[in-house]
Design a protein around this motif. Structure first.
Motif, PDB file in Angstrom:
ATOM      1  N   UNK A  45       6.921  10.249  -2.909  1.00 53.91           N
ATOM      2  CA  UNK A  45       6.318   9.220  -2.067  1.00 53.91           C
ATOM      3  C   UNK A  45       4.808   9.145  -2.232  1.00 53.91           C
ATOM      4  N   UNK A  46       4.229  10.150  -2.867  1.00 49.08           N
ATOM      5  CA  UNK A  46       2.775  10.167  -3.050  1.00 49.08           C
ATOM      6  C   UNK A  46       2.366   9.581  -4.393  1.00 49.08           C
ATOM      7  N   UNK A  47       3.346   9.140  -5.162  1.00 50.45           N
ATOM      8  CA  UNK A  47       3.043   8.707  -6.517  1.00 50.45           C
ATOM      9  C   UNK A  47       2.802   7.207  -6.656  1.00 50.45           C
ATOM     10  N   UNK A  48       2.611   6.518  -5.547  1.00 50.46           N
ATOM     11  CA  UNK A  48       2.375   5.082  -5.615  1.00 50.46           C
ATOM     12  C   UNK A  48       0.951   4.747  -6.036  1.00 50.46           C
ATOM     13  N   UNK A  49       0.086   5.750  -5.953  1.00 54.60           N
ATOM     14  CA  UNK A  49      -1.302   5.488  -6.278  1.00 54.60           C
ATOM     15  C   UNK A  49      -2.018   4.870  -5.096  1.00 54.60           C
ATOM     16  N   UNK A  50      -3.250   4.482  -5.337  1.00 52.44           N
ATOM     17  CA  UNK A  50      -4.046   3.899  -4.276  1.00 52.44           C
ATOM     18  C   UNK A  50      -4.684   2.616  -4.760  1.00 52.44           C
ATOM     19  N   UNK A  51      -5.095   1.799  -3.815  1.00 46.96           N
ATOM     20  CA  UNK A  51      -5.687   0.527  -4.179  1.00 46.96           C
ATOM     21  C   UNK A  51      -7.173   0.698  -4.480  1.00 46.96           C
ATOM     22  N   UNK A  52      -7.522   0.353  -5.694  1.00 47.02           N
ATOM     23  CA  UNK A  52      -8.918   0.419  -6.121  1.00 47.02           C
ATOM     24  C   UNK A  52      -9.699  -0.685  -5.415  1.00 47.02           C
ATOM     25  N   UNK A  53     -10.865  -0.336  -4.872  1.00 53.89           N
ATOM     26  CA  UNK A  53     -11.657  -1.334  -4.143  1.00 53.89           C
ATOM     27  C   UNK A  53     -12.390  -2.274  -5.089  1.00 53.89           C
ATOM     28  N   UNK A  54     -12.472  -1.934  -6.356  1.00 56.45           N
ATOM     29  CA  UNK A  54     -13.163  -2.791  -7.322  1.00 56.45           C
ATOM     30  C   UNK A  54     -12.210  -3.835  -7.892  1.00 56.45           C
ATOM     31  N   UNK A  55     -11.094  -3.394  -8.454  1.00 53.09           N
ATOM     32  CA  UNK A  55     -10.187  -4.321  -9.133  1.00 53.09           C
ATOM     33  C   UNK A  55      -8.971  -4.678  -8.273  1.00 53.09           C
TER      34      UNK A  55
ATOM     35  N   UNK B 294     -12.367   9.405  -5.412  1.00 52.79           N
ATOM     36  CA  UNK B 294     -12.545   9.001  -4.023  1.00 52.79           C
ATOM     37  C   UNK B 294     -14.027   9.010  -3.681  1.00 52.79           C
ATOM     38  N   UNK B 295     -14.436   7.909  -3.105  1.00 52.10           N
ATOM     39  CA  UNK B 295     -15.815   7.784  -2.668  1.00 52.10           C
ATOM     40  C   UNK B 295     -15.762   7.484  -1.183  1.00 52.10           C
TER      41      UNK B 295
ATOM     42  N   UNK C 106     -20.175   1.908   1.583  1.00 53.13           N
ATOM     43  CA  UNK C 106     -21.338   2.559   2.175  1.00 53.13           C
ATOM     44  C   UNK C 106     -21.727   1.976   3.516  1.00 53.13           C
ATOM     45  N   UNK C 107     -21.229   0.777   3.817  1.00 52.38           N
ATOM     46  CA  UNK C 107     -21.497   0.189   5.124  1.00 52.38           C
ATOM     47  C   UNK C 107     -20.336   0.508   6.062  1.00 52.38           C
ATOM     48  N   UNK C 108     -20.572   1.369   7.006  1.00 52.61           N
ATOM     49  CA  UNK C 108     -19.478   1.738   7.911  1.00 52.61           C
ATOM     50  C   UNK C 108     -19.065   0.594   8.823  1.00 52.61           C
TER      51      UNK C 108
END
Ligand SMILES: [Zn+2]
Length: 66
Positions: free
Chosen positions: A6-16, A25-26, A60-62
């Motif tokens: 269930x952890x292998x779906x990856x994550x959504x990149x905020x750039x693309x 992770x930033x 960077x903007x909370x």
């Protein structure tokens, strides 16, 4: 089945905005390795550099909950 699946779906990149498994992770956001490389290879003079900067501002903007 293995719960790790269930952890292998990856994550959504905020750039693309694509789902990727490999990246960095930033803060609380995720940047895929492809975009990370792109950013590193992009000069500050390059117009696309500003695109990345704009995307990174989201991190960077909370967000202050009202
Ligand atoms: Zn990406």
């Amino acid at each position: 089945m293995d719960q790790q699946d269930s952890l292998k779906y990856g994550e959504t990149c905020i750039i693309c905005s694509h789902q990727k498994e490999i990246g960095i992770h930033l803060y609380t956001s995720f940047i895929c390795s492809d975009c990370e490389k792109e950013m590193i290879n992009t000069e500050t003079k390059d117009p696309s550099y500003h695109y990345y900067v704009q995307r990174l501002k989201v991190i960077t903007t909370p967000h202050i909950p009202s």
